[in-house]
Write a protein that holds these residues in place. Structure first.
Motif, PDB file in Angstrom:
ATOM      1  N   TYR A  18      35.489   9.811  17.568  1.00 48.09           N
ATOM      2  CA  TYR A  18      36.479   9.974  18.781  1.00 48.09           C
ATOM      3  C   TYR A  18      37.498   8.319  18.928  1.00 48.09           C
ATOM      4  O   TYR A  18      37.874   8.497  19.615  1.00 48.09           O
ATOM      5  CB  TYR A  18      35.289   9.539  19.711  1.00 48.09           C
ATOM      6  CG  TYR A  18      34.070  10.957  20.121  1.00 48.09           C
ATOM      7  CD1 TYR A  18      34.000  11.890  19.235  1.00 48.09           C
ATOM      8  CD2 TYR A  18      33.576   9.872  19.808  1.00 48.09           C
ATOM      9  CE1 TYR A  18      33.180  12.601  19.366  1.00 48.09           C
ATOM     10  CE2 TYR A  18      31.607  10.829  20.367  1.00 48.09           C
ATOM     11  CZ  TYR A  18      32.345  11.960  20.319  1.00 48.09           C
ATOM     12  OH  TYR A  18      31.528  13.177  19.465  1.00 48.09           O
ATOM     13  N   TYR A  42      37.780   5.164  23.976  1.00 47.49           N
ATOM     14  CA  TYR A  42      37.942   6.705  23.196  1.00 47.49           C
ATOM     15  C   TYR A  42      37.991   7.179  24.143  1.00 47.49           C
ATOM     16  O   TYR A  42      37.603   8.660  24.416  1.00 47.49           O
ATOM     17  CB  TYR A  42      37.329   6.887  22.003  1.00 47.49           C
ATOM     18  CG  TYR A  42      35.511   6.933  22.354  1.00 47.49           C
ATOM     19  CD1 TYR A  42      34.921   7.571  23.117  1.00 47.49           C
ATOM     20  CD2 TYR A  42      35.023   5.786  21.369  1.00 47.49           C
ATOM     21  CE1 TYR A  42      33.942   7.877  22.863  1.00 47.49           C
ATOM     22  CE2 TYR A  42      33.603   5.877  21.075  1.00 47.49           C
ATOM     23  CZ  TYR A  42      32.724   6.770  21.948  1.00 47.49           C
ATOM     24  OH  TYR A  42      31.462   6.581  22.125  1.00 47.49           O
ATOM     25  N   HIS A  89      41.017   9.377  24.360  1.00 47.19           N
ATOM     26  CA  HIS A  89      40.793  10.615  23.477  1.00 47.19           C
ATOM     27  C   HIS A  89      41.496  11.493  23.884  1.00 47.19           C
ATOM     28  O   HIS A  89      41.087  12.424  24.751  1.00 47.19           O
ATOM     29  CB  HIS A  89      39.415  11.228  23.032  1.00 47.19           C
ATOM     30  CG  HIS A  89      39.025  11.625  22.104  1.00 47.19           C
ATOM     31  ND1 HIS A  89      39.141  13.503  22.766  1.00 47.19           N
ATOM     32  CD2 HIS A  89      38.628  11.438  20.805  1.00 47.19           C
ATOM     33  CE1 HIS A  89      39.348  14.104  20.991  1.00 47.19           C
ATOM     34  NE2 HIS A  89      38.253  12.537  20.496  1.00 47.19           N
ATOM     35  N   TYR A 126      36.366  15.735  25.711  1.00 44.67           N
ATOM     36  CA  TYR A 126      35.761  15.692  24.357  1.00 44.67           C
ATOM     37  C   TYR A 126      34.253  15.075  23.850  1.00 44.67           C
ATOM     38  O   TYR A 126      33.434  15.219  24.250  1.00 44.67           O
ATOM     39  CB  TYR A 126      36.211  15.781  23.225  1.00 44.67           C
ATOM     40  CG  TYR A 126      35.789  16.656  21.361  1.00 44.67           C
ATOM     41  CD1 TYR A 126      36.246  17.913  21.781  1.00 44.67           C
ATOM     42  CD2 TYR A 126      35.323  15.771  20.631  1.00 44.67           C
ATOM     43  CE1 TYR A 126      35.286  18.350  20.133  1.00 44.67           C
ATOM     44  CE2 TYR A 126      34.906  16.392  20.141  1.00 44.67           C
ATOM     45  CZ  TYR A 126      34.445  17.215  19.568  1.00 44.67           C
ATOM     46  OH  TYR A 126      34.032  17.748  18.150  1.00 44.67           O
ATOM     47  N   PRO A 127      34.577  13.595  23.729  1.00 40.66           N
ATOM     48  CA  PRO A 127      33.386  12.796  24.021  1.00 40.66           C
ATOM     49  C   PRO A 127      32.409  13.095  25.351  1.00 40.66           C
ATOM     50  O   PRO A 127      31.169  12.903  25.369  1.00 40.66           O
ATOM     51  CB  PRO A 127      33.425  11.527  23.588  1.00 40.66           C
ATOM     52  CG  PRO A 127      35.391  11.727  24.110  1.00 40.66           C
ATOM     53  CD  PRO A 127      35.296  12.889  23.847  1.00 40.66           C
ATOM     54  N   GLN A 179      30.887  17.914  20.056  1.00 42.99           N
ATOM     55  CA  GLN A 179      30.998  17.710  19.024  1.00 42.99           C
ATOM     56  C   GLN A 179      28.984  17.603  18.461  1.00 42.99           C
ATOM     57  O   GLN A 179      28.773  18.511  17.699  1.00 42.99           O
ATOM     58  CB  GLN A 179      30.965  16.105  18.792  1.00 42.99           C
ATOM     59  CG  GLN A 179      30.942  15.585  17.031  1.00 42.99           C
ATOM     60  CD  GLN A 179      32.104  17.277  16.097  1.00 42.99           C
ATOM     61  OE1 GLN A 179      33.342  16.306  17.133  1.00 42.99           O
ATOM     62  NE2 GLN A 179      32.045  16.718  15.549  1.00 42.99           N
TER      63      GLN A 179
END
Length: 390
Positions: A141, A184, A188, A239-240, A245
């Motif tokens: 990340y 992140y 990110h 996203y994280p 993921q």
């Protein structure tokens, strides 16, 4: 009383049976040509577009089938992925990437973004690419590619690799780090870029791997690319924090499983036609392979079910275990099939060598040691992140 999820039910529909016939005949047959030149499987993609399989993860309102891990139907898109891989693993990965891209964009994109990038998928094979990979990345990340704030938007610089679908894509979701933030979860950022934007260049000749050659995955260079605010997808860290993921583990597992099944089914037909089914050693090896395949299928279906019966973290861990287990089964069957089928089976006129190379290349993505470590951390009560793959 609510009926329990049956992840295998999707396999028995008329549409899925037609997809399997398409995969093991036309897709498998075309594979040799795609493999030789590292070409996009454009004919396969067109047929899948016409049948609606490139939009499987999208809602029915957007012309999709409404199947992803966030819906009441987590199985259809994964079983379709698995089925396509039985004929051409490279095509399957192209489909996986565009479906994952569409799923994420529909979930967190703006109305304008959905109109610009998801509506065209109804009319043509308008592919998406999800591009996080880059050389010398510090962490999954933590990006080296950066975005710097300027008047009216952001300036992006960096180089991304393994951009699947790049030669024919309509758009890509690129991972960058926003300058000015270190963690992140704050820096990110997903941005949407299109081919032809000023400062965007692509090297399609770079991708020359041993296997998965029907999945062209280019280098994308971003040289002072200006992006406006409406090209940012989601908030920083979306996203994280939203654990995207972890939702993609099973997409890889589906391709590993389908490719292994396609290779095994071809092997059975090959040895039967050559009258070698009476050989005791071949019988024993074939039995061993069948047992391993049944175990791989069982853990795959268990992991799908976990997304509706367990917590998110438990489902992620089950998906990681399925992905790693199926990858190991793929390696085991590859070795046994080579010895049972014999050297002639590896001639270019047959698809076996392509299955072997595709599996050898693609299952490296699983990061088996890291997967085992994360699962071990969870078992021992240590801190872990089950969204990570490496």
């Amino acid at each position: 009383m609510e009926r329990p999820l049956d992840p295998e039910a999707a396999l028995h529909t008329a549409e899925m049976k037609a997809l399997r016939e398409l995969a093991i005949t036309r897709f498998r047959e075309r594979g040799r040509g795609y493999d030789a030149n590292c070409d996009m499987p454009v004919e396969n993609i067109e047929e899948l577009h016409r049948a609606g399989w490139l939009r499987t993860t999208l809602s029915k309102e957007l012309g999709g089938r409404g199947s992803n891990l966030d819906t009441d139907d987590p199985a259809t898109y994964l079983q379709a992925q698995r089925t396509i891989a039985q004929g051409c693993p490279g095509t399957a990965h192209c489909v996986q990437v565009t479906n994952h891209t569409a799923w994420c964009l529909e979930a967190i994109g703006t109305k304008d973004q959905k109109e610009r990038y998801l509506e065209p998928m109804r009319k043509r094979s308008f592919l998406g690419s999800f591009v996080g990979s880059e050389a010398k990345r510090k962490h999954m990340y933590m990006m080296n590619t950066t975005a710097r704030k300027v008047d009216g938007g952001w300036v992006v610089n960096g180089e991304k690799n393994y951009a699947t679908n790049a030669p024919t894509m309509g758009f890509a979701i690129i991972f960058v780090a926003l300058e000015g933030a270190e963690d992140y979860n704050q820096n990110h950022q997903m941005i949407i870029i299109e081919p032809g934007m000023k400062g965007v260049s692509m090297d399609h000749t770079w991708y020359r791997p041993n296997g998965m050659r029907a999945t062209p995955s280019s280098i994308i260079t971003l040289d002072n690319v200006f992006v406006t605010e409406d090209q940012l997808l989601g908030e920083p860290g979306a996203y994280p924090r939203q654990r995207w993921q972890g939702k993609f583990h099973l997409g890889f597992a589906a391709t590993y499983l389908g490719a292994t099944e396609g290779m095994y089914d071809w092997y059975l037909d090959y040895v039967r036609k050559r009258g070698r089914g009476r050989d005791g050693i071949i019988q024993m090896r074939t039995g061993e392979m069948k047992i391993q395949l049944e175990a791989a299928r069982a853990i795959f279906h268990h992991a799908i079910t976990c997304w509706k019966t367990k917590s998110v973290v438990e489902a992620e861990l089950a998906s990681m275990a399925a992905k790693s287990t199926i990858a190991h089964v793929a390696f085991e069957l590859s070795h046994k099939i080579i010895h049972a089928a014999g050297s002639t089976a590896l001639f270019d006129e047959f698809p076996l060598s392509r299955y072997l190379r595709d599996l050898e290349t693609h299952v490296l993505h699983a990061g088996h040691d890291r997967t085992a470590q994360i699962i071990g951390q969870s078992e021992l009560g240590e801190s872990f992140d089950s969204t990570l793959q490496r």
